[in-house]
Design a protein around this motif. Structure first.
Motif, short mmCIF file in Angstrom:
data_model
loop_
_atom_site.label_atom_id
_atom_site.label_comp_id
_atom_site.label_asym_id
_atom_site.label_seq_id
_atom_site.Cartn_x
_atom_site.Cartn_y
_atom_site.Cartn_z
N VAL A 186 91.76 37.64 -13.86
CA VAL A 186 92.63 38.58 -13.76
C VAL A 186 92.49 39.17 -15.29
N GLU A 187 91.12 40.10 -15.28
CA GLU A 187 91.18 41.14 -16.59
C GLU A 187 90.52 42.48 -15.49
N PRO A 188 91.05 43.71 -16.98
CA PRO A 188 90.76 44.40 -16.01
C PRO A 188 89.75 44.90 -15.79
N SER A 189 88.19 44.45 -16.96
CA SER A 189 87.11 45.27 -17.58
C SER A 189 86.38 45.24 -16.15
N ASP A 190 86.39 44.19 -15.24
CA ASP A 190 85.27 44.58 -14.09
C ASP A 190 85.87 45.82 -13.17
N PRO A 191 87.61 45.15 -12.13
CA PRO A 191 87.83 46.48 -11.52
C PRO A 191 87.91 48.15 -11.97
N LEU A 192 87.30 47.69 -13.87
CA LEU A 192 87.28 49.52 -14.10
C LEU A 192 85.49 49.87 -13.63
N ILE A 193 84.94 48.66 -13.87
CA ILE A 193 83.00 49.51 -13.40
C ILE A 193 83.18 49.67 -12.22
N LEU A 194 83.99 48.50 -11.52
CA LEU A 194 83.28 49.06 -9.57
C LEU A 194 84.17 50.10 -9.16
N GLY A 195 85.45 50.91 -9.94
CA GLY A 195 86.09 51.67 -9.63
C GLY A 195 84.83 52.49 -10.20
N TRP A 196 84.00 53.05 -11.55
CA TRP A 196 83.70 54.04 -11.82
C TRP A 196 82.25 53.67 -11.05
N TYR A 197 81.78 52.55 -9.95
CA TYR A 197 80.69 52.90 -10.18
C TYR A 197 81.21 53.32 -8.37
N TYR A 198 82.05 53.24 -7.59
CA TYR A 198 82.46 54.18 -5.92
C TYR A 198 82.75 55.01 -6.64
N PHE A 199 83.05 55.71 -7.69
CA PHE A 199 83.83 56.83 -7.47
C PHE A 199 82.73 58.21 -7.73
N THR A 200 81.74 58.13 -8.64
CA THR A 200 80.54 58.51 -8.69
C THR A 200 79.77 58.40 -7.53
N ARG A 201 80.12 57.88 -6.41
CA ARG A 201 79.12 57.94 -5.20
C ARG A 201 79.95 58.34 -4.61
N GLY A 202 81.31 59.29 -4.81
CA GLY A 202 82.08 60.28 -3.74
C GLY A 202 83.27 59.11 -2.73
N ASP A 203 83.24 58.01 -2.98
CA ASP A 203 84.01 56.99 -2.34
C ASP A 203 84.94 56.50 -3.26
N ALA A 204 86.38 57.78 -3.16
CA ALA A 204 87.66 57.83 -4.33
C ALA A 204 88.54 56.91 -3.67
N GLN A 205 88.62 56.39 -2.05
CA GLN A 205 89.26 55.57 -1.68
C GLN A 205 89.30 54.54 -1.84
N THR A 206 88.07 53.88 -2.11
CA THR A 206 87.57 52.56 -2.90
C THR A 206 87.46 52.83 -4.29
N ALA A 207 87.34 53.83 -4.70
CA ALA A 207 87.69 53.94 -6.16
C ALA A 207 88.98 53.65 -6.72
N GLU A 208 89.45 54.30 -5.78
CA GLU A 208 91.09 54.01 -6.39
C GLU A 208 91.29 52.72 -6.41
N LYS A 209 91.55 52.00 -5.45
CA LYS A 209 91.48 50.58 -5.02
C LYS A 209 91.51 50.36 -6.41
N TRP A 210 90.09 49.60 -6.76
CA TRP A 210 89.59 49.35 -8.37
C TRP A 210 89.97 49.97 -9.11
N PHE A 211 90.33 51.06 -8.84
CA PHE A 211 91.13 51.78 -10.60
C PHE A 211 93.32 51.10 -10.37
N LYS A 212 93.43 50.91 -9.44
CA LYS A 212 95.07 50.57 -9.37
C LYS A 212 94.88 49.71 -10.45
N LEU A 213 93.82 48.89 -9.49
CA LEU A 213 93.91 46.76 -9.73
C LEU A 213 93.55 47.23 -11.34
#
Length: 754
Positions: free
Chosen positions: A305-332
């Protein structure tokens, strides 16, 4: 032969006795004792290469044991440790003496006083044990002066030599004198054992920092092969992470041991490596991440239950054009702990999915956290205003958008506000926003086109002609405005025509040109998202991708734009084009006491435009008599800025206190006043006062580079050369030449001191 373990705690040296023959036996550089790997690090001769020495096979300065008898055994240290109740050191000393003197038998009661007690020697051992090495040396010298026949025990001298050597090694390491670290390790091999793993770490780092990665890897591998303490083994790999390549790290990880519960002792390291790989891939889309690493980090993101891991996953998916998956991780990440980075990422995914109102709401709170966050906010605003067909924007949202646009001097957003007002039939307001956009970006053709359309609707023939003249030969659509089949009604301004290239004819409309916002790059710490610029260039288009007609919404839209400019902090009124003010309102000298407070307020800002701050201050003084609380606040704010402009910070502070200010204004004025106070104190030679003002300012705003330079020179004048060097090095790291000049000045000062 045994060894000494000496651990430095800041400057205090705590000692340990020579250890028994064990896995980490002293001669580390001999293949005969099972240390062949580490021997490979150092068995090359003590050669000087490129100004540095390699570790060579050398002894410790302690003679090897011969056929010594028990009568020759020096039990001073053993009895001292016994009397101190230090059981660990007592046992280590017994093991050492047994190894040196096989025929020796430990005394039955080591706490008992030796048959011939030497009080002075006992005191020397006490000083040594307390880490007071120089005092112990002086005590030895004094005893020899008093008793020329007395000779200190060889064991004591060897211990002192080794303790001092470790002190020098640690100091050299802390000062990043890596060649010296290698030389000291070469001359004092007794330090390099598992009982003093810190010295091994420092030598390994020195190898890595002097471009001998293979030696560094062997040093770390030696620890993993010979040392058994789990916390030291884990720390060894952690220390190797920034020093070695991934291939060398993989070699170290193969030495992992399994815990009783079946988990690996380096699992946490593997987690960090996976995080690092995904964070790097978030910066560079060319980097391929193993699926196992992705699965590992996604599991960590769900389980921890820490914010850092979902954050790096959000940026990973966002840079690859997957905004929906990135949004899920950023929101978490955002749900676990709201932060500028998670809000920024969440807003970008919403912009990418054309949910601009949501994006504006999410990032608004963090808009001033960084340049990147503010750029994302402005991108959300511009896209929100540019929707086709336009959407109704709540007055409360407009009331917070307008001040931000003015403060940011964002020409794109100002242009969007112009089009938004234009489509609401607010032509005068639209004209003002287009003019403001042109004030910030004079050659912006779309803003000029919007301005000429608004002026045409207002019936301002002269201004339309003037705009057409300025753009003749550069914009056909502006030049041909009003011609048959070219001039358009305000009720039909397609998006492509608003933002595209000038139209050539009615039958050949310009192709839509997407405008993107270039967001500033910023340095990020590991495991946080990289610069936003490369990630979002394709997501913050100011216009939709379709070309459609726009019909204004009429009365269904609020007309708040015409009054929202009153929410703009007064300091930026100077950026509003002059035509927004009464003609000739401050061209001549007028006694402000003859004006109404409201007229004096307008005149004050006009005088600020003309760089006449002292006259402006007098006008603001008159405006402060207004019955309107808002006007009094604007007057106090303006007078404070006027005094700051001429360097009268004391008067500026008094002016700022004359009326209540919005929190944003309070912060802005406080920052400006502290900056001025620091500069004035420095120029007056009051260095402590200057530093104090800078410290106060740093609590509420990042320190600008020029103020960092001022701080550095203030430290120099206060003879705080180390602090000055730290500041100048930080400035130099940004590429600013003033940092290099400061470093040179500090070095010159140090040479003068010597």
């Amino acid at each position: 032969m045994k060894k000494i373990t000496i651990v430095l705690i800041p400057t205090i040296v705590a000692i340990a006795a020579f250890t028994a023959i064990q896995q980490n036996y002293l001669p580390l550089f001999s293949a005969a004792n099972g240390s062949a790997r580490f021997s490979a690090i150092t068995n090359r001769a003590a050669e000087k290469t490129n100004g540095s020495y390699d570790i060579a096979q050398t002894g410790t300065g302690v003679a090897p044991p011969g056929d010594n008898t028990a009568s020759q055994v020096d039990e001073t240290a053993l009895r001292y440790f016994a009397r101190q109740g230090d059981q660990r050191r007592l046992e280590a000393e017994i093991a050492r003496l047994r190894a040196l003197y096989p025929n020796w038998t430990p005394p039955a009661d080591p706490t008992a006083t030796a048959p011939v007690a030497d009080v002075a020697l006992d005191e020397i051992w006490k000083l040594y044990s307390a880490g007071k090495l120089s005092e112990a040396r002086r005590a030895i010298q004094e005893k020899q002066n008093n008793d020329p026949q007395w000779k200190p025990p060889a064991d004591l001298l060897a211990r002192l030599d080794l303790a001092e050597a470790r002190e020098r090694l640690v100091n050299a390491s802390e000062l990043k004198q890596y060649d010296a670290v290698v030389r000291l390790g070469s001359s004092n091999t007794a330090l390099l054992t598992c009982d003093d793993v810190d010295s091994l770490w420092r030598v390994a780092e020195a190898f890595a920092q002097t471009n001998r990665a293979a030696r560094a890897k062997d040093a770390y591998a030696y620890i993993l092969d010979n040392c058994t303490k789990s916390e030291e083994r884990l720390a060894t790999v952690q220390k190797a992470l920034p020093q070695l390549s991934q291939a060398d790290l993989d070699e170290l990880l193969k030495r992992e041991k399994q815990r009783p519960d079946g988990t690996g002792e380096f699992d946490s390291i593997r987690d960090d490596l996976a995080r690092k790989a995904i964070a790097a891939a978030g910066e560079d889309t060319q980097i391929l991440v193993p699926q196992a690493d992705l699965v590992r980090v996604e599991k960590l993101a769900r389980d921890i239950v820490e914010p850092s891991d979902p954050l790096i996953l959000g940026w990973y998916y966002f840079t690859r054009g997957d905004a929906q998956t990135a949004e899920k991780w950023f929101k978490l990440s955002h749900d676990r702990a709201k932060s500028a980075s998670s809000s920024q990422g969440l807003a970008l995914t919403m912009i990418a999915q054309s949910r601009f109102a949501e994006a504006e709401r999410v990032i608004y709170e963090w808009r001033d956290n960084s340049d990147n966050a503010h750029a994302v906010y402005m991108a959300a605003v511009a896209n929100l205003l540019a929707q086709d067909p336009p959407v109704q924007i709540a007055p409360v949202v407009l009331q917070r958008i307008v001040p931000e646009v003015m403060l940011a001097k964002d020409a794109n957003a100002a242009q969007q506000l112009g089009w938004y007002a234009y489509l609401l039939n607010q032509f005068e307001t639209a004209s003002g926003w287009f003019s403001t956009a042109l004030h910030w970006r004079p050659d912006d053709e779309p803003s000029s086109y919007g301005l000429v359309l608004a002026r045409q609707q207002m019936g301002d023939v002269a201004e339309v002609a003037a705009i057409q003249k300025r753009w003749r030969g550069r914009s056909e659509r502006i030049a041909r405005l009003g011609e048959p089949n070219v001039g358009r009604s305000h009720q039909l301004v397609p998006m492509a025509e608003r933002f595209g290239e000038p139209i050539k004819s009615e039958t050949q409309p310009a192709e839509l040109q997407t405008t993107t916002a270039a967001l500033p790059s910023t340095h990020r710490v590991p495991l946080t998202p990289p610069s936003v610029a490369d990630r979002v260039a394709a997501t913050i288009a100011r216009t939709p991708a379709s070309v459609a007609s726009v019909t204004p919404g009429g009365s269904t839209f609020p007309r708040a734009l015409e009054v929202d400019r009153r929410q703009v902090p007064a300091a930026v009124h100077a950026d509003v084009p002059a035509r927004r003010r009464p003609p000739g309102s401050c061209a001549t000298t007028v006694d402000p006491q003859t004006l109404t407070p409201e007229s004096a307020l307008v005149r004050g800002w006009c005088l600020m435009d003309l760089e006449r701050p002292l006259e402006a201050a007098a006008a603001f003084e008159r405006a402060a008599l207004s019955n309107s609380e808002s006007s009094r606040s604007d007057a106090a704010y303006g007078q404070s800025l006027a005094y700051l402009r001429v360097g009268l910070s004391d008067k500026a502070a008094v002016a700022a206190s004359k009326a209540r200010q919005q929190q944003s204004r309070q912060i802005e004025l406080q920052i400006a006043l502290l900056s001025a106070k620091a500069t004035e104190a420095f120029n007056a030679g009051r260095m402590p006062e200057a530093v104090l003002a800078l410290d106060q300012r740093a609590r509420i705003a990042p320190e600008r580079t020029d103020l960092m330079v001022l701080r550095g020179y203030a430290y120099m004048r206060m003879q705080r050369l180390s602090d000055a060097m730290r500041i100048f090095e930080a400035v130099a790291a940004t590429g600013d030449k003033e940092g290099l000049k400061g470093i040179s000045a500090v070095n010159s000062a140090r040479r003068r001191d010597y």
